[in-house]
Design a protein around this motif. Sequence first.
Motif, PDB file in Angstrom:
ATOM      1  N   GLN A 235       0.831  -1.208   0.000  1.00 21.74           N
ATOM      2  CA  GLN A 235       0.000   0.000   0.000  1.00 21.74           C
ATOM      3  C   GLN A 235       0.864   1.257   0.000  1.00 21.74           C
ATOM      4  OE1 GLN A 235      -2.854  -0.224   3.194  1.00 21.74           O
ATOM      5  NE2 GLN A 235      -3.812  -2.077   2.395  1.00 21.74           N
ATOM      6  N   ASN A 236       1.970   1.230   0.747  1.00 21.68           N
ATOM      7  CA  ASN A 236       2.875   2.382   0.783  1.00 21.68           C
ATOM      8  C   ASN A 236       3.553   2.608  -0.568  1.00 21.68           C
ATOM      9  OD1 ASN A 236       2.348   3.027   3.479  1.00 21.68           O
ATOM     10  ND2 ASN A 236       3.967   1.693   4.248  1.00 21.68           N
ATOM     11  N   THR A 239       1.039   4.169  -2.820  1.00 16.35           N
ATOM     12  CA  THR A 239       0.857   5.575  -2.441  1.00 16.35           C
ATOM     13  C   THR A 239       1.942   6.450  -3.050  1.00 16.35           C
ATOM     14  OG1 THR A 239      -0.147   4.958  -0.317  1.00 16.35           O
ATOM     15  CG2 THR A 239       0.706   7.200  -0.510  1.00 16.35           C
ATOM     16  N   PHE A 303      -2.729   7.337   1.649  1.00 13.52           N
ATOM     17  CA  PHE A 303      -3.119   6.510   0.510  1.00 13.52           C
ATOM     18  C   PHE A 303      -4.342   7.120  -0.163  1.00 13.52           C
ATOM     19  CE2 PHE A 303      -5.273   3.273  -1.857  1.00 13.52           C
ATOM     20  CZ  PHE A 303      -4.284   2.458  -2.355  1.00 13.52           C
ATOM     21  N   GLY A 306      -3.555  10.539  -1.777  1.00 14.73           N
ATOM     22  CA  GLY A 306      -2.828  10.309  -3.025  1.00 14.73           C
ATOM     23  C   GLY A 306      -3.734   9.758  -4.113  1.00 14.73           C
ATOM     24  N   SER A 307      -4.632   8.866  -3.730  1.00 13.90           N
ATOM     25  CA  SER A 307      -5.546   8.240  -4.690  1.00 13.90           C
ATOM     26  C   SER A 307      -6.537   9.248  -5.266  1.00 13.90           C
ATOM     27  CB  SER A 307      -6.300   7.097  -4.012  1.00 13.90           C
ATOM     28  OG  SER A 307      -7.225   6.505  -4.882  1.00 13.90           O
TER      29      SER A 307
END
Length: 479
Positions: A235-236, A239, A303, A306-307
């Motif tokens: 996930q990081n 991101t 996350f 950023g998304s």
Amino acid sequence: MNYSIVRYIIGWVLKFEAAFLCLPALVGILYHEKDCITYFCVAVACLLVGLLLSCRKPSNRSLYTKEGFLIVALSWIIMSLFGALPFVLTGDIPSYVDAFFETVSGFTTTGASILSNVEALSRTNLFWRSFTHWIGGMGVFVFIMAITPLLGGSTMTLMKAESPGPSVDKLVPRLRDTSTILYGIYIVLTLVEVLLLVLFDMPVFEAFCTSFGTTGTGGFGVKNDSIAGYSPAIQNIVTIFMILSGINYGMYFLLLRRKWKQAFTFEEVRWYLGIIAAAGCIIFFNIRHLFPTAGEGLRHTFFQIGSIITTTGFASTDFNLWPQLSKTCLVLLMFIGACAGSTGGGIKVSRIMILVRTIRKELASIAHPQQVSKVRMDGHAVGHETIRSTNVFMVVYLILMLLSVLLISIDGYDFTTNFTAVAATINNIGPGLELVGPTGNYAFFSEFSKIILSFNMLAGRLELFPLLVLLSPACWKKH
């Protein structure tokens, strides 16, 4: 209108789409899926139509702005019409309107879906669904210009019509070299992310599909829960690459040329990162009580920021359950969007900067009527034409937003669903709030509403005007 040049270039676009369709066909062969036959057949159909349209070179090779806008708009629509066929023919999406919606969402890097169970799709269809993000992220005409000269310098008109942002400039004197540099950076970012995801135990197939959606800022995943089921490390990584993909590619070019001072004085990039940091502080303090540790809260905060700001649309958690302040911040980020010259959507940070500074200039002129001041960015005065086009863009944008909300409200769903569905499609994000939240989809809308939302996705990706040109009778008249 020079119809011969329009026909000729659309033919070339279809020939390239035929080549693109061969990649999922090869994936089907690799995984022993019968869907590969469907993709080869659609690729052949694309190729034949493309050859038919481009077999005769136009005698008049003039390419002006209206031809450029018309070519880009028609090309994206025709690509979506052909690109939807495999979903219907394989039976994974039986309705052609639904398949068209899904394909438009892919090419425009929106990520809005009508599917409730993406894991039921074949790997062949999953790959094509994600690969459309990668094709649309940088733009099909940028790719074509990197491969073939086509029409020489005249194709700058096509690049301006397709590339996101208030202005598009050549990075180097030759346009073909500019296209090659842009796609080179794009490919490197994609492959580096694939490598990192594989190193952190993501299967290779999923790593490619996820990277297509990240660097293309699209958001189609291969899992029903998007990215939520993957490890914190993955996930990081996603991101970081979402945020990197929202940065103006001109900055990367300057870094490659070792022009460090110029690269790090990009005002738009500083604003973009500052907005992310400010939103991160607000949302984290608003949602920190929802997670067992501060680290987990920070991970989901950045996350989702950023998304949303890069208009990628991946989800690591159901932000529809977050407090109102956090959801409001995310909706505002939907409108702001990423940097111009990136693969992201939205209004663009540069336009927000121009609007803020234009308002400040007007206020200053009221207080000091004799004072002469200019709107400046990166130390240079912003031209009147850029300011005018930004103002016109915002007016058209708001009209299209309001009209679309009105039209889809015929279906009878709540205002938050309708408003965020329109915001998420016109800004090429994907998930909105309520029924179209990160755990929902767009399947419940009527076919009429899906066509309106498909129009919004195309309009948002092409910066409104190329698609609106199709509705102008004056642009269809011959010279």
